[in-house]
Structures are given as structure tokens and as C-alpha cells.
Design an enzyme around this catalytic site. Structure first.
Site, PDB file in Angstrom:
ATOM      1  N   ALA A  19      20.307  20.551  50.192  1.00 40.90           N
ATOM      2  CA  ALA A  19      21.583  19.620  50.301  1.00 40.90           C
ATOM      3  C   ALA A  19      23.056  21.067  50.443  1.00 40.90           C
ATOM      4  O   ALA A  19      23.516  20.413  50.648  1.00 40.90           O
ATOM      5  CB  ALA A  19      21.527  18.525  49.651  1.00 40.90           C
ATOM      6  N   ARG A  73       3.350   6.725  51.901  1.00 42.81           N
ATOM      7  CA  ARG A  73       2.631   7.297  50.632  1.00 42.81           C
ATOM      8  C   ARG A  73       2.588   5.893  49.878  1.00 42.81           C
ATOM      9  O   ARG A  73       1.274   6.165  49.031  1.00 42.81           O
ATOM     10  CB  ARG A  73       3.369   8.067  50.289  1.00 42.81           C
ATOM     11  N   GLY A 132      20.221  23.611  46.030  1.00 43.78           N
ATOM     12  CA  GLY A 132      18.870  22.735  46.802  1.00 43.78           C
ATOM     13  C   GLY A 132      19.083  23.608  48.209  1.00 43.78           C
ATOM     14  O   GLY A 132      21.021  23.264  48.436  1.00 43.78           O
ATOM     15  N   SER A 155       0.341  19.310  48.436  1.00 38.17           N
ATOM     16  CA  SER A 155       1.140  18.183  49.477  1.00 38.17           C
ATOM     17  C   SER A 155      -0.238  17.087  50.620  1.00 38.17           C
ATOM     18  O   SER A 155      -1.057  16.853  50.657  1.00 38.17           O
ATOM     19  CB  SER A 155       1.390  19.463  50.372  1.00 38.17           C
TER      20      SER A 155
END
Ligand SMILES: Cc1cc2nc3c(=O)[nH]c(=O)nc-3n(C[C@H](O)[C@H](O)[C@H](O)COP(=O)(O)OP(=O)(O)OC[C@H]3O[C@@H](n4cnc5c(N)ncnc54)[C@H](O)[C@@H]3O)c2cc1C
Length: 647
Positions: A53, A339, A51, A293
Site C-alpha cells: 500500500a 477462511r 509495503g 497459503s
């Protein structure tokens, strides 16, 4: 000491330099030992994960001259879950001249994480954020641009500046293509050996150091041992322990969990992020949830009817009978509160009977104002692919009727404990991206995961891993070394055991039930009673799994049931630890809301005097069968803990 855990010695991060925070990373880099370029090609590094990272780490390490062996379970490195990231990536460029700075990004992240992250790490993250954008632009990542050609920005939750760089609603995909191209170049040059469709099933530790992994070829079933001078885990997050989440179906904890069982401490496992804007669950057949999103909250307004039980269509509810509850309760940040706050607020209005859609588990995200202010074309240019995705899934046109959204599991702040060098408690084991716990405290701010993954891979790891490797090359380990044989035998026995049970319940049915327990008792709201009950339920279900699971097929072939069974077996152990972690933390912080610890108006109530630490858990070995808790005390020299207010 408790019925569920043992108390251990404190743990400290000894890798971070002291002194002014602004220069800590510069000093760490300067003091890090270097490996002469001619010696780098004698050193081998295993990187599990491709991914953002792992891809960025593998490409950069190979470019630096190390020999890299890269592994992923997808059929191509560019299919890693990072490809799903939609909204954007933060960086303190201050292109908008709206008051942003490295310090402000640092401040927002520490505060957004509810004062449960390390200041040193977060400051470094904010510092390298500006380099990430330059690196990606140089690779050709097509970030959105303004009319004049400059890179555009938008806002994400928990901030009052616009610092999020984006490529429509496919930022992760574009960034991953950049990292993937950089990897492919090295694959072509022979410095990266790419092993797609290979799953790491065990860590090999020799003389206390991480020296390799055991992998299974997912097509042929062949099991091999792979050796190296160091191992990097970039294996992503474990949100799928909840069964339903926004994560790709393959995301799992096995790589991290196997390392945990081999001595790597696991930090803050109970810190899960529940994202407020997902498409609500539509039925029991569902195996995956879809994110809308957070960037949509730039222009979408969140509301529910003022009256409980109001069944009218949204267009029939007049303005004065709507409750734009985020704007009402949090006027400073409005729809862009972080969030954790937005998710709990949605839960609260639904608990009051004001939720919308089937089962009353939804709130509206309405673009009518934005469309009349900016025009449909402008809204389409910013969010077109997200609107299309929503319409395909729900059959409703969000240009005409408000979207319906509800919170869902999205990200895991917890992960393997690492020091400032990103090294786990097993020397030679480094952990980057979502798989580590490092930078987001109890709540991650939107658009900061991509920043962390790429910061770790492109900029931090190459320095800190080099410092470790400067002591190498280490002694060569033979395939018949007893630790290597033991790790391999462990994998073979486990596969054999799973296949031999031949029970009468599918892996998915166990996973679904486990996820239900986790969502019910270790989800958005947690209580002592619920968590204690959950631990009992998980143990019972785990025992049943090992008696009744049915894994058809053999180990010597492509066998997705076998893959899933191994992952679910690890999820069972992780789930128990998550509940123990959540149980021991008798405070509310970020994504961890303990009902017993709230203010009179229902906001999260932290207890800094007792819980200002990272909980790093040691795997339960020995007679007690209980994990051991090691506390890393958090010091706040710069951003002083205060009650987080977005009002
Ligand atoms: C729908 C969605 C949208 C998102 N949008 C954003 C956003 O806009 N901005 C933002 O900052 N963040 C966003 N996030 C979060 C972000 O995408 C992730 O946190 C991030 O991409 C994780 O990257 P990673 O490299 O750590 O792991 P991943 O991308 O998950 O990669 C994990 C890799 O490890 C490999 N792997 C795992 N286990 C094994 C094993 N045992 N053996 C071999 N290989 C293994 C996999 O094959 C894969 O290559 C979003 C998340 C979701 C779910």
C-alpha cells in the site's frame, strides 16, 4: 449506553457519489479537484509504510510530482511485511472465461465479507483490480504463466471462479519488488526522501488537520518532527496483538493507534481473520506462526479421522474411516470455503476430539490425490517453496505424508475508519492498505489484501489525495508551534517513563500473556462472559505492565526492547477496544463468531436488523474513560444480505 462504552452520533461516508454503482468511481474521479503539475512539487506528503500500500502510494505520488517523505521501521523499504504474502492477488480479468466479471468479484467480496462492507468501496476495488495486473506486468512482475504464455490463475476460498494471479508461493515478494523498484526510481530522482529504520510515534494535528508526525531514528534514538501538507498511513495490520500470528514480528498498531488517540475513529477493531491453514503451534517457546497459503486448498484435501481419539498414522487410516469434512458439509465449495468457515470447522472437529498431531490441535491437508492426478512435478511447480518451508519447519515431507494445519490469527479487517476517499476523520490523514477498515467487511477473501493495498496506492489515493491537496499548499508550520512541541514532548515523556520503570518482567512476557487472553476470549469464538472477563484481565495486566516492565538500555541507542515496549503499550489499549467492540456486537458475522448467536447447526447467525453498520469508535477521553460508538449504517442496494451458504 453500557458499562464499557458511550453511544455517540451516527457517522456517514459523504465522499461516495450517489447513482449507479458502475459509474461512481468514474464520477468521483471526474469531480475531484486537480492540482496543476507545477504546484505539485510545492506540496509535501508523508507516507508511513513501504509495503504494497505505502510503496505503491509513495511511488505514484512522487511520479505525479509531489514531494514524498517515506518512513518504515525496517532497514529497507523492500522488507515490509507484504513480502511474506504467498498465494496470490485477485483480479476480475476473466482470463479463464469461467464466468468472472467485475460484478462477480464485487458480489463475492460483499458476500464473503458477510455483508458488513460498503458496496461503493468494494465495487471500486473490483473495478481497479484489472488495472493492477496490467500495472504490475508492465513493471515486470513475473506472474506464473500457462504453457501458451498467458497469465495463469488459480482459485481461492469463497469463489467458484479462478481469478487469482500468482508468482509461485511468493506473490507478495514479487509485487513488492515491483513497487520498490518504482519507489527506488523516485528516490533516485529526489522526489522521495526515504527514511528507513524510523518509527512514527505520534501524529501532529494542527488546526484540526494532520500536518506531520514525530519519528524516532531507531539507530541513534534521535527524535524529530516531520511536517507535510498531508499524512498517509500505510502501516499495516495489528494481528500481533495476539502475540502469536502469521504476521511479521514487527507488525504493530502504533501508527494507527497514535492517530486514533488524536481523533481518528477506529472501525470494527474486533474483526480479526483467523486463517485455517497454518502450521500448528509446537510449544511455548514459539514467537511466530507460519502460514501455509490458502492456494494449497486448490489441490489439498482437508480431513480428520472419523473416530475421536484415532491415533493411527494418516497412511494407516483407510479412506472410509476418514472424514473429508469440508467436502461433506459444504459440497458446493468443498475445500475452498472462505477462511472463517474453514477455521471454525477445523475448531469444531478438534473440539470433538478428532484433531490430529500433538495436543489434537490439527487437521490434515492431504496432497496424495493431487500428486497421483497431476504428478509430483506439477505439484512442485505450483507449491514447491511452500512444501519446502513446511518440511524445514516440521521435519515432515508433505509429498509423502499429509500436512498438519490449524487456524491462526492472520489479518485484521478492522482499522482506522476512512470515507470513500480513504480519508480518516482527521482531515488530511489518509489511510491505505490493511491499516484501514474499508473493503473486507467481517471477513476478507483470500488474495484480496494485495489487491486492496495496490488498488489504494496505485489508483485510488493519487486521485482522492489530490482532491484534498488542491486546497493547499497549507500554511507552513514551525517546529516550535505548540501542537508540534506537545506531540514531541508526549513521545519523549513516554520513552522516559518506559525506561524509568526498571521493573522485573520482560516486555515479551507481558505481550505473550496479553496474546493468550486475546486468543482465549477474543479469538475464534467469543461470548459475553468471556469478553467481559478479558476486559478485566487486560486492564489488570496493563496496570502491572506500567509498574513492572523492564526495559534495559537507553533511549539514545538501538534498543529493541524499548521499541517493543512502546508497541505493546499500544496493544494493551487496542486489545481492550477490540474486546469492547466484540462485546457490543451481539451477532456472529464473518471472523466474529459469538457463541450466543448461531443457527441450530452451528453456523454464524447475523442480525441484520440490529447490526448492519460499521462500528466506528472514538478514543476514550473525558471522565467516563469509555470509548464512544458512532455507527455508519450500511446500505445494500445491489447485493442483498442473505444467509451466507457455501453448501
Ligand atoms: C504470511 C502471510 C501471507 C499472506 N498472503 C497473502 C496473499 O497471498 N494474498 C493476499 O492478498 N494477502 C496476503 N496476506 C495479507 C497481506 O500480505 C497483507 O494484508 C498486506 O501485505 C498488507 O500490506 P500493507 O502495505 O497494508 O502493510 P505492510 O506490508 O504490513 O507494511 C506496513 C509498513 O508500515 C511500516 N510501519 C508500520 N508502523 C510503522 C511506524 N510506526 N513507523 C514507521 N513505519 C511503520 C512498516 O515498516 C511497513 O513498511 C498475507 C499475510 C501473511 C501474514
Amino acid at each position: 449506553m453500557s458499562d464499557f462504552w458511550n453511544d455517540g452520533d451516527p457517522i456517514a461516508d459523504t465522499a461516495a457519489p450517489e447513482g449507479p454503482i458502475e459509474t461512481r468511481w468514474e464520477r468521483r474521479k471526474f469531480n475531484a479537484k486537480l492540482v496543476n503539475p507545477a504546484n505539485r512539487r510545492k506540496l509535501t506528503v508523508i507516507v508511513v509504510g513501504t509495503g504494497l500500500a505505502g510503496g505503491s502510494a509513495a511511488a505514484t505520488l512522487a511520479e505525479a510530482g509531489y514531494q514524498v517523505k517515506s518512513y518504515c521501521y525496517q532497514d529497507s523499504p523492500r522488507r515490509a511485511h507484504s513480502i511474506a504474502a504467498q498465494g496470490g492477488i485477485n483480479a476480475a480479468k476473466n482470463y479463464r472465461n469461467d464466468g468472472d466479471s467485475i460484478y462477480r468479484l464485487f458480489y463475492d467480496t460483499v458476500k464473503g465479507g458477510d455483508f458488513r462492507a460498503r458496496e461503493s468501496n468494494v465495487y471500486r476495488l473490483a473495478t481497479v483490480s484489472v488495472n493492477i495486473i496490467d500495472q504490475c506486468v508492465a513493471q515486470g512482475v513475473p506472474f506464473a504463466r500457462e504453457y501458451g504464455g498467458l497469465l495463469d490463475n488459480r482459485s481461492f476460498g469463497g469463489t467458484q471462479v479462478s481469478r487469482t494471479f500468482y508468482a509461485r508461493g511468493q506473490t507478495g515478494q514479487q509485487l513488492l519488488l515491483g513497487a520498490y523498484q518504482a519507489m527506488e526510481r523516485q528516490i533516485g530522482l529526489g522526489t522521495i526522501e526515504m527514511n528507513s529504520r524510523h518509527e512514527m510515534l505520534e501524529l501532529i494535528v494542527v488546526d484540526g488537520k494532520a500536518r506531520g508526525i514525530v519519528v524516532r531514528d531507531m539507530v541513534t534514538g534521535e527524535i524529530t518532527t516531520e511536517m507535510a501538507d498531508a499524512v498517509v498511513l500505510a502501516s499495516g495490520g495489528y494481528g500481533n496483538v495476539f502475540f502469536l500470528s502469521t504476521n511479521a514480528k514487527g507488525c504493530n498498531v502504533t501508527a494507527s493507534w497514535r492517530a486514533h488517540r488524536k481523533g481518528a475513529l477506529f472501525a470494527n477493531p474486533g474483526s480479526t481473520q483467523i486463517h485455517p491453514t497454518c502450521i500448528p503451534e509446537s510449544g511455548t517457546h514459539q514467537s511466530k506462526l507460519t502460514l501455509m497459503s490458502e492456494s494449497l486448498r486448490n489441490d489439498g484435501r482437508v480431513w480428520v479421522p472419523k473416530a475421536a481419539g484415532d491415533q493411527r498414522a494418516p497412511g494407516d487410516i483407510p479412506e472410509d474411516e476418514r472424514d473429508y469434512y469440508l467436502e461433506r458439509i459444504y459440497p458446493s465449495f468443498g475445500n475452498l470455503v472462505p477462511r472463517d468457515i474453514a477455521s471454525r470447522a477445523a475448531k469444531n472437529v478438534c473440539d470433538e476430539g478428532r484433531g490430529v498431531g500433538p495436543g489434537g490441535l490439527g487437521v490434515y491437508l492431504d496432497f496424495a490425490d493431487a500428486i497421483s492426478r497431476l504428478g509430483k512435478k506439477a505439484v512442485e511447480a505450483k507449491y514447491g517453496n511452500l512444501f519446502e518451508m513446511y518440511q524445514r519447519i516440521t521435519g515432515e515431507d508433505p509429498y509423502e505424508v499429509p500436512m498438519r494445519i490449524y487456524p491462526a490469527v492472520h489479518y485484521t479487517m478492522g482499522g482506522l475508519w476512512v470515507d470513500y476517499d480513504l480519508q480518516a476523520t482527521v482531515p488530511g490523514l489518509f489511510v491505505v492498505g490493511e491499516a484501514n477498515f474499508s473493503d473486507h467487511g467481517a471477513n476478507r477473501l483470500g488474495a484480496s489484501a494485495l489487491m486492496q493495498g495496490l488498488g489504494d496506492g496505485y489508483f485510488v489515493l493519487p486521485t482522492t489525495l489530490g482532491n484534498y491537496l488542491a486546497a493547499g499548499p497549507f500554511e507552513k508550520i514551525a517546529e516550535d508551534h505548540e501542537e508540534v512541541v506537545a506531540a514531541r514532548t508526549e513521545v519523549e515523556n513516554r520513552i522516559k517513563r518506559l525506561l524509568e520503570i526498571d521493573g522485573d518482567r520482560t516486555v515479551d512476557s507481558f505481550h505473550r500473556e496479553l496474546g493468550h487472553i486475546m486468543w482465549e476470549y477474543c479469538g475464534m469464538e467469543r461470548t459475553e462472559e468471556g469478553l467481559t472477563k478479558a476486559i478485566g484481565l487486560i486492564r489488570g495486566l496493563r496496570d502491572e505492565f506500567w509498574l513492572r516492565v523492564k526495559v534495559p538500555g537507553t533511549g539514545e541507542q538501538l534498543n529493541q526492547n524499548l521499541e517493543k515496549a512502546g508497541r505493546v503499550a499500544d496493544f494493551f489499549e487496542l486489545a481492550e477496544l477490540m474486546c469492547i467492540d466484540a462485546l457490543h456486537r451481539r451477532e456472529s458475522c464473518g471472523g466474529h463468531f459469538r457463541a450466543e448467536s448461531q443457527t441450530p447447526d452451528g453456523e454464524a447467525l447475523r442480525h441484520d436488523d440490529q447490526y448492519s453498520y460499521v462500528a466506528a469508535w472514538e478514543y476514550a477521553t473525558g471522565d467516563s474513560g469509555k470509548p464512544t460508538l458512532h455507527k455508519e449504517t450500511l446500505e445494500f442496494e445491489y447485493v442483498h444480505p442473505s444467509t451466507r451458504s457455501y453448501k
